[in-house]
Every structure is written in structure tokens, then in C-alpha cells.
Design a protein around this motif. Structure first.
Motif, PDB file in Angstrom:
ATOM      1  N   LEU A 117      22.027 -56.143  -8.151  1.00  0.00           N
ATOM      2  CA  LEU A 117      21.541 -56.422  -6.800  1.00  0.00           C
ATOM      3  C   LEU A 117      20.477 -57.513  -6.808  1.00  0.00           C
ATOM      4  O   LEU A 117      20.440 -58.368  -5.930  1.00  0.00           O
ATOM      5  CB  LEU A 117      20.982 -55.152  -6.170  1.00  0.00           C
ATOM      6  CG  LEU A 117      21.990 -54.104  -5.734  1.00  0.00           C
ATOM      7  CD1 LEU A 117      21.273 -52.884  -5.165  1.00  0.00           C
ATOM      8  CD2 LEU A 117      22.942 -54.666  -4.704  1.00  0.00           C
ATOM      9  N   HIS A 118      19.614 -57.493  -7.797  1.00  0.00           N
ATOM     10  CA  HIS A 118      18.568 -58.506  -7.907  1.00  0.00           C
ATOM     11  C   HIS A 118      19.185 -59.884  -8.146  1.00  0.00           C
ATOM     12  O   HIS A 118      18.758 -60.867  -7.538  1.00  0.00           O
ATOM     13  CB  HIS A 118      17.608 -58.144  -9.042  1.00  0.00           C
ATOM     14  CG  HIS A 118      16.477 -59.095  -9.193  1.00  0.00           C
ATOM     15  ND1 HIS A 118      15.451 -59.171  -8.280  1.00  0.00           N
ATOM     16  CD2 HIS A 118      16.211 -60.018 -10.131  1.00  0.00           C
ATOM     17  CE1 HIS A 118      14.609 -60.101  -8.658  1.00  0.00           C
ATOM     18  NE2 HIS A 118      15.040 -60.629  -9.790  1.00  0.00           N
ATOM     19  N   CYS A 128      22.486 -46.966 -13.131  1.00  0.00           N
ATOM     20  CA  CYS A 128      21.525 -47.237 -12.050  1.00  0.00           C
ATOM     21  C   CYS A 128      20.718 -48.499 -12.334  1.00  0.00           C
ATOM     22  O   CYS A 128      20.544 -49.343 -11.449  1.00  0.00           O
ATOM     23  CB  CYS A 128      20.581 -46.050 -11.866  1.00  0.00           C
ATOM     24  SG  CYS A 128      21.371 -44.617 -11.131  1.00  0.00           S
ATOM     25  N   VAL A 129      20.228 -48.643 -13.551  1.00  0.00           N
ATOM     26  CA  VAL A 129      19.455 -49.835 -13.908  1.00  0.00           C
ATOM     27  C   VAL A 129      20.343 -51.073 -13.853  1.00  0.00           C
ATOM     28  O   VAL A 129      19.922 -52.133 -13.368  1.00  0.00           O
ATOM     29  CB  VAL A 129      18.809 -49.659 -15.300  1.00  0.00           C
ATOM     30  CG1 VAL A 129      18.216 -50.955 -15.808  1.00  0.00           C
ATOM     31  CG2 VAL A 129      17.743 -48.585 -15.247  1.00  0.00           C
ATOM     32  N   GLY A 130      21.572 -50.966 -14.320  1.00  0.00           N
ATOM     33  CA  GLY A 130      22.505 -52.094 -14.247  1.00  0.00           C
ATOM     34  C   GLY A 130      22.800 -52.495 -12.806  1.00  0.00           C
ATOM     35  O   GLY A 130      22.852 -53.682 -12.484  1.00  0.00           O
ATOM     36  N   TYR A 131      22.969 -51.506 -11.935  1.00  0.00           N
ATOM     37  CA  TYR A 131      23.230 -51.791 -10.526  1.00  0.00           C
ATOM     38  C   TYR A 131      22.030 -52.479  -9.878  1.00  0.00           C
ATOM     39  O   TYR A 131      22.190 -53.423  -9.101  1.00  0.00           O
ATOM     40  CB  TYR A 131      23.580 -50.501  -9.789  1.00  0.00           C
ATOM     41  CG  TYR A 131      23.926 -50.707  -8.332  1.00  0.00           C
ATOM     42  CD1 TYR A 131      25.052 -51.435  -7.966  1.00  0.00           C
ATOM     43  CD2 TYR A 131      23.128 -50.183  -7.332  1.00  0.00           C
ATOM     44  CE1 TYR A 131      25.372 -51.636  -6.626  1.00  0.00           C
ATOM     45  CE2 TYR A 131      23.441 -50.369  -5.995  1.00  0.00           C
ATOM     46  CZ  TYR A 131      24.560 -51.096  -5.656  1.00  0.00           C
ATOM     47  OH  TYR A 131      24.873 -51.301  -4.334  1.00  0.00           O
ATOM     48  N   LEU A 132      20.825 -52.015 -10.186  1.00  0.00           N
ATOM     49  CA  LEU A 132      19.630 -52.670  -9.644  1.00  0.00           C
ATOM     50  C   LEU A 132      19.519 -54.106 -10.144  1.00  0.00           C
ATOM     51  O   LEU A 132      19.137 -55.004  -9.394  1.00  0.00           O
ATOM     52  CB  LEU A 132      18.380 -51.869 -10.010  1.00  0.00           C
ATOM     53  CG  LEU A 132      18.239 -50.528  -9.303  1.00  0.00           C
ATOM     54  CD1 LEU A 132      17.029 -49.779  -9.838  1.00  0.00           C
ATOM     55  CD2 LEU A 132      18.127 -50.720  -7.806  1.00  0.00           C
ATOM     56  N   ASP A 149      19.160 -63.166  -5.346  1.00  0.00           N
ATOM     57  CA  ASP A 149      18.622 -64.490  -5.651  1.00  0.00           C
ATOM     58  C   ASP A 149      19.595 -65.589  -5.252  1.00  0.00           C
ATOM     59  O   ASP A 149      19.181 -66.658  -4.813  1.00  0.00           O
ATOM     60  CB  ASP A 149      18.299 -64.613  -7.143  1.00  0.00           C
ATOM     61  CG  ASP A 149      17.041 -63.856  -7.517  1.00  0.00           C
ATOM     62  OD1 ASP A 149      16.293 -63.466  -6.603  1.00  0.00           O
ATOM     63  OD2 ASP A 149      16.805 -63.676  -8.733  1.00  0.00           O
ATOM     64  N   ASN A 150      20.898 -65.344  -5.387  1.00  0.00           N
ATOM     65  CA  ASN A 150      21.898 -66.348  -5.033  1.00  0.00           C
ATOM     66  C   ASN A 150      22.129 -66.435  -3.529  1.00  0.00           C
ATOM     67  O   ASN A 150      22.657 -67.433  -3.045  1.00  0.00           O
ATOM     68  CB  ASN A 150      23.224 -66.047  -5.730  1.00  0.00           C
ATOM     69  CG  ASN A 150      23.119 -66.246  -7.223  1.00  0.00           C
ATOM     70  OD1 ASN A 150      22.292 -67.011  -7.692  1.00  0.00           O
ATOM     71  ND2 ASN A 150      23.946 -65.548  -7.964  1.00  0.00           N
ATOM     72  N   GLN A 151      21.768 -65.414  -2.783  1.00  0.00           N
ATOM     73  CA  GLN A 151      22.022 -65.401  -1.348  1.00  0.00           C
ATOM     74  C   GLN A 151      20.820 -65.844  -0.520  1.00  0.00           C
ATOM     75  O   GLN A 151      20.870 -65.805   0.701  1.00  0.00           O
ATOM     76  CB  GLN A 151      22.443 -64.001  -0.904  1.00  0.00           C
ATOM     77  CG  GLN A 151      23.803 -63.603  -1.413  1.00  0.00           C
ATOM     78  CD  GLN A 151      24.181 -62.198  -0.986  1.00  0.00           C
ATOM     79  OE1 GLN A 151      23.358 -61.465  -0.475  1.00  0.00           O
ATOM     80  NE2 GLN A 151      25.425 -61.838  -1.204  1.00  0.00           N
ATOM     81  N   GLN A 152      19.735 -66.221  -1.173  1.00  0.00           N
ATOM     82  CA  GLN A 152      18.560 -66.671  -0.433  1.00  0.00           C
ATOM     83  C   GLN A 152      18.900 -67.938   0.331  1.00  0.00           C
ATOM     84  O   GLN A 152      19.503 -68.856  -0.214  1.00  0.00           O
ATOM     85  CB  GLN A 152      17.390 -66.942  -1.391  1.00  0.00           C
ATOM     86  CG  GLN A 152      16.840 -65.712  -2.056  1.00  0.00           C
ATOM     87  CD  GLN A 152      16.144 -64.802  -1.073  1.00  0.00           C
ATOM     88  OE1 GLN A 152      15.606 -65.247  -0.076  1.00  0.00           O
ATOM     89  NE2 GLN A 152      16.194 -63.524  -1.352  1.00  0.00           N
TER      90      GLN A 152
END
Length: 91
Positions: A61-62, A54-58, A66-69
Motif C-alpha cells: 500500500l505504501h 500484513c506487513v507485506g500488504y502495508l 507513492d506512485n499515485q500522488q
């Protein structure tokens, strides 16, 4: 009995180590079951793996977010135009 042998303590003198052998109320045991239940290693391993995923997935996603901004054109105080990524006011 020989002089080298020691008396064995009575069975009643020994209690289980930790809180399992302590005298407690049923309410205390009901509210704090983790203190009295024997650890279950497969369940602990599954929980640790789940939390890690779960922490790795979050984190993933983070990083992707950042790359899709979207980029926008900003003007500096010097009048130069620069391309910048949009940032949140929360950052």
C-alpha cells in the motif's frame, strides 16, 4: 548393586525444566500463561504467516500510494518550472 551402577534419583527430586516446574502462585500463572503452556507449532506458523502477510500488504500500500500522488508544477528559486509529486507534511 555393582560399583559401576549409580543410584537412580528419586522421582520427587526431578521437576520439569524451566518455569513449569517452579513453585508459583495461581495469580502468576494466570497473568503469564505463555510461560507455562506448551508451544503449539501450527498456531505459531499461522501467526508468523499472518504477520508477514500484513506487513507485506502495508508495504504494498505504501509503494502504490507513492506512485499515485498527483503531480503539480513548482517554481524553483531560479524561476524554472518543475513537475513534482505532492508530499505530505509528515514526510
Amino acid at each position: 548393586m555393582e560399583s559401576g551402577e549409580k543410584e537412580r534419583p528419586k522421582k520427587e527430586a526431578f521437576r520439569e525444566p524451566g518455569l513449569r516446574g517452579a513453585r508459583t502462585t495461581s495469580l502468576f500463572r494466570a497473568v503469564n500463561p505463555e510461560l507455562f503452556i506448551k508451544p503449539n507449532k501450527p498456531v505459531m506458523a499461522f501467526g508468523l504467516l499472518s504477520i508477514t502477510l500484513c506487513v507485506g500488504y502495508l508495504g504494498y500500500l505504501h509503494a502504490v500510494r507513492d506512485n499515485q500522488q498527483p503531480l503539480y508544477e513548482a517554481v524553483d528559486g531560479d524561476g524554472e518550472k518543475q513537475m513534482r509529486r505532492r508530499t505530505s507534511r509528515w514526510d
